[in-house]
Structures are given as structure tokens and as C-alpha cells.
Write a protein that holds these residues in place. Structure first.
Motif, PDB file in Angstrom:
ATOM      1  N   GLU A   1     -10.664  15.903  -9.282  1.00 25.38           N
ATOM      2  CA  GLU A   1     -10.291  16.851 -10.339  1.00 25.38           C
ATOM      3  C   GLU A   1      -8.836  16.620 -10.762  1.00 25.38           C
ATOM      4  OE1 GLU A   1     -12.080  19.807 -11.468  1.00 25.38           O
ATOM      5  OE2 GLU A   1     -13.883  18.932 -10.584  1.00 25.38           O
ATOM      6  N   LYS A   2      -8.016  16.175  -9.818  1.00 26.97           N
ATOM      7  CA  LYS A   2      -6.581  16.031 -10.054  1.00 26.97           C
ATOM      8  C   LYS A   2      -6.182  14.663 -10.590  1.00 26.97           C
ATOM      9  CE  LYS A   2      -4.560  18.768  -6.311  1.00 26.97           C
ATOM     10  NZ  LYS A   2      -3.792  18.573  -5.091  1.00 26.97           N
ATOM     11  N   VAL A   3      -6.890  13.604 -10.188  1.00 26.30           N
ATOM     12  CA  VAL A   3      -6.428  12.241 -10.472  1.00 26.30           C
ATOM     13  C   VAL A   3      -7.425  11.531 -11.396  1.00 26.30           C
ATOM     14  CG1 VAL A   3      -5.609  10.096  -9.443  1.00 26.30           C
ATOM     15  CG2 VAL A   3      -5.418  12.224  -8.151  1.00 26.30           C
ATOM     16  N   PRO A   4      -7.076  11.410 -12.691  1.00 21.93           N
ATOM     17  CA  PRO A   4      -7.989  10.746 -13.628  1.00 21.93           C
ATOM     18  C   PRO A   4      -8.116   9.250 -13.332  1.00 21.93           C
ATOM     19  CG  PRO A   4      -5.904  11.273 -14.704  1.00 21.93           C
ATOM     20  CD  PRO A   4      -5.843  11.860 -13.323  1.00 21.93           C
ATOM     21  N   ARG A   5      -9.144   8.649 -13.905  1.00 26.83           N
ATOM     22  CA  ARG A   5      -9.421   7.223 -13.676  1.00 26.83           C
ATOM     23  C   ARG A   5      -8.235   6.336 -14.038  1.00 26.83           C
ATOM     24  NH1 ARG A   5     -15.191   5.819 -13.239  1.00 26.83           N
ATOM     25  NH2 ARG A   5     -14.778   3.861 -14.302  1.00 26.83           N
ATOM     26  N   TRP A   6      -7.565   6.641 -15.164  1.00 26.18           N
ATOM     27  CA  TRP A   6      -6.448   5.789 -15.581  1.00 26.18           C
ATOM     28  C   TRP A   6      -5.351   5.788 -14.519  1.00 26.18           C
ATOM     29  CZ3 TRP A   6      -1.487   7.355 -15.793  1.00 26.18           C
ATOM     30  CH2 TRP A   6      -1.224   8.719 -15.935  1.00 26.18           C
TER      31      TRP A   6
ATOM     32  N   GLY B   1       0.785  -1.219   0.000  1.00 25.26           N
ATOM     33  CA  GLY B   1       0.000   0.000   0.000  1.00 25.26           C
ATOM     34  C   GLY B   1       0.821   1.275   0.000  1.00 25.26           C
ATOM     35  N   THR B   2       2.144   1.155   0.066  1.00 21.56           N
ATOM     36  CA  THR B   2       2.998   2.338   0.016  1.00 21.56           C
ATOM     37  C   THR B   2       3.321   2.759  -1.413  1.00 21.56           C
ATOM     38  OG1 THR B   2       5.065   1.073   0.099  1.00 21.56           O
ATOM     39  CG2 THR B   2       4.072   1.721   2.230  1.00 21.56           C
ATOM     40  N   VAL B   3       2.718   2.099  -2.388  1.00 24.00           N
ATOM     41  CA  VAL B   3       2.956   2.416  -3.789  1.00 24.00           C
ATOM     42  C   VAL B   3       2.570   3.869  -4.076  1.00 24.00           C
ATOM     43  CG1 VAL B   3       0.686   1.721  -4.682  1.00 24.00           C
ATOM     44  CG2 VAL B   3       2.704   1.412  -6.107  1.00 24.00           C
ATOM     45  N   ALA B   4       3.144   4.464  -5.109  1.00 24.52           N
ATOM     46  CA  ALA B   4       2.826   5.851  -5.478  1.00 24.52           C
ATOM     47  C   ALA B   4       1.313   6.010  -5.646  1.00 24.52           C
ATOM     48  CB  ALA B   4       3.538   6.209  -6.780  1.00 24.52           C
ATOM     49  N   ASP B   5       0.774   7.060  -5.044  1.00 28.06           N
ATOM     50  CA  ASP B   5      -0.671   7.249  -5.014  1.00 28.06           C
ATOM     51  C   ASP B   5      -0.974   8.744  -4.973  1.00 28.06           C
ATOM     52  OD1 ASP B   5      -3.396   7.224  -4.495  1.00 28.06           O
ATOM     53  OD2 ASP B   5      -3.252   6.066  -2.646  1.00 28.06           O
ATOM     54  N   HIS B   6      -1.176   9.336  -6.140  1.00 24.45           N
ATOM     55  CA  HIS B   6      -1.444  10.765  -6.278  1.00 24.45           C
ATOM     56  C   HIS B   6      -2.641  11.167  -5.407  1.00 24.45           C
ATOM     57  CE1 HIS B   6      -2.056  14.245  -9.394  1.00 24.45           C
ATOM     58  NE2 HIS B   6      -1.826  14.688  -8.181  1.00 24.45           N
ATOM     59  N   SER B   7      -2.463  12.152  -4.587  1.00 24.18           N
ATOM     60  CA  SER B   7      -3.474  12.668  -3.651  1.00 24.18           C
ATOM     61  C   SER B   7      -3.864  11.669  -2.568  1.00 24.18           C
ATOM     62  CB  SER B   7      -4.732  13.141  -4.385  1.00 24.18           C
ATOM     63  OG  SER B   7      -4.454  14.269  -5.173  1.00 24.18           O
ATOM     64  N   ALA B   8      -3.102  10.604  -2.411  1.00 20.93           N
ATOM     65  CA  ALA B   8      -3.364   9.584  -1.388  1.00 20.93           C
ATOM     66  C   ALA B   8      -4.832   9.146  -1.392  1.00 20.93           C
ATOM     67  CB  ALA B   8      -2.941  10.082  -0.007  1.00 20.93           C
ATOM     68  N   LEU B   9      -5.369   8.872  -2.575  1.00 25.09           N
ATOM     69  CA  LEU B   9      -6.770   8.456  -2.698  1.00 25.09           C
ATOM     70  C   LEU B   9      -7.007   7.018  -2.246  1.00 25.09           C
ATOM     71  CD1 LEU B   9      -7.773   9.957  -6.173  1.00 25.09           C
ATOM     72  CD2 LEU B   9      -8.274  10.861  -3.896  1.00 25.09           C
ATOM     73  N   ARG B  10      -5.972   6.198  -2.327  1.00 26.59           N
ATOM     74  CA  ARG B  10      -6.098   4.761  -2.059  1.00 26.59           C
ATOM     75  C   ARG B  10      -7.289   4.191  -2.844  1.00 26.59           C
ATOM     76  NH1 ARG B  10      -3.323   6.635   1.791  1.00 26.59           N
ATOM     77  NH2 ARG B  10      -1.771   5.610   3.008  1.00 26.59           N
ATOM     78  N   PRO B  11      -7.209   4.310  -4.175  1.00 26.06           N
ATOM     79  CA  PRO B  11      -8.332   3.895  -5.021  1.00 26.06           C
ATOM     80  C   PRO B  11      -8.318   2.395  -5.329  1.00 26.06           C
ATOM     81  CG  PRO B  11      -6.611   4.795  -6.400  1.00 26.06           C
ATOM     82  CD  PRO B  11      -6.128   4.896  -4.965  1.00 26.06           C
TER      83      PRO B  11
END
Length: 187
Positions: free
Chosen positions: A93-98, A35-45
């Protein structure tokens, strides 16, 4: 070489594994690290679903329904532990689905590396069933979720080859940004 580099180079997908599998506590520790993988805005998607025992039989029935077959698929029985990889999309707004899918995929890949390094056999399976309604329902997916596949996990068979994976020529896939052309300089 570093430990991480050695582990990555030694990793092999194992489509045949034994009936041994990590227990829940061991798996949870690997998930914490993955879970420490890169995650823009820390969304944990993302989320993972642990399938053991009769869960695999239920998945086999869902596969059969998705594929229009009469008899349950035996594919989920090929490993004692399946880990469903789910992307849970967040409105952003910042993190697209892809990018959210990339994060979920990164967690799955990191988890597969950690499991392999710990001595477990791992194989990531995908296919058309990942997007079927019957399989989504069996996993309890929400409207904002999609299944990316399953990590099949079990013991490494005794006759597993231990040689290194064939590495690629990194220079073939690594380039620099093109230089500006004189015609571009005037813009």
C-alpha cells in the motif's frame, strides 16, 4: 574531495573488458554493500542473477529467440560475468511499483560503482530483450518480476583511460521550489 565523490567522478562505463572477473565471494561482498541502498519499507524488491560460462551462451540463444534470429547472439559473450538485475515487485500500500524499480536500479548502480572502484570494468546494458518472454524464461523470472538489464563485468583493459568523467554543471539541474504567487496566498 571525499573518497565516494572521487570514485563517482572517476567512474566510466567500459563496453570492452578482459576475461578476468570477480569471483563469487568477492561479488557477494559487493552485493551485501549495494543492498544498503534506500529501500522504503525494507521490501528488498530486487534480486541479482550471476551469469558465467555457459549461462551466457543460453542467454545468447534466448536473445536470438526474442529477436527472431537463427543464430545465438554473441552479445552476452562480451564479458566473463553478467549480472542480471531483477525487480521483484511486492504488493504494498505504501510503496508503488515505480519506487520498487528505483530501489532495484539503485542496487544496480551502487553495485556498478563498487565494482568500478575495486578495479573492474562495468557496463550496464538494457534493450528490448529485457522484456521478452524468451529472456524472462531463461532467467527463471516469476510473474511478479521484471528484468531491468545486465551489468557486464570484466577486467579493465590496460589501455583504459584513467581521466575523470566530464562533470556537469550542477546548478543547471538544481532549483528551488517556486515561490508562492500572491494569487496562491488567498487559497
Amino acid at each position: 574531495m571525499s573518497g565516494a565523490l572521487d570514485a563517482v567522478l572517476a567512474r566510466k562505463s567500459l563496453s570492452r573488458v578482459t576475461d578476468a572477473a570477480p569471483n563469487h565471494a568477492e561479488l557477494a561482498s559487493f552485493v551485501s554493500a549495494a543492498g544498503t541502498v534506500a529501500d522504503h519499507s525494507a521490501l528488498r524488491p530486487w534480486r541479482l542473477i550471476e551469469l558465467r560460462g555457459t549461462d551466457r551462451e543460453r542467454l545468447g540463444r534466448a536473445f536470438a529467440k526474442a529477436e527472431g534470429e537463427k543464430h545465438p547472439s554473441t552479445k552476452p559473450m562480451r564479458a566473463p560475468l553478467l549480472i542480471a538485475v531483477v525487480v521483484s515487485y511486492s504488493k504494498s500500500e505504501k510503496v508503488p511499483r515505480w519506487e520498487q524499480e528505483a530501489t532495484a536500479s539503485g542496487v544496480a548502480h551502487m553495485l556498478s560503482l563498487l565494482l568500478d572502484e575495486a578495479g573492474w570494468g562495468v557496463f550496464w546494458r538494457t534493450g528490448s530483450a529485457t522484456r521478452s518472454k524468451a529472456v524472462a524464461k531463461a532467467h527463471g523470472l516469476g510473474k511478479n518480476e521484471a528484468l531491468l538489464g545486465w551489468l557486464y563485468v570484466g577486467g579493465k583493459p590496460p589501455r583504459t583511460r584513467t581521466g575523470r568523467r566530464k562533470s556537469i554543471d550542477g546548478d543547471r539541474f538544481l532549483a528551488r521550489m517556486p515561490r508562492k504567487k500572491k494569487s496562491d496566498a488567498s487559497n
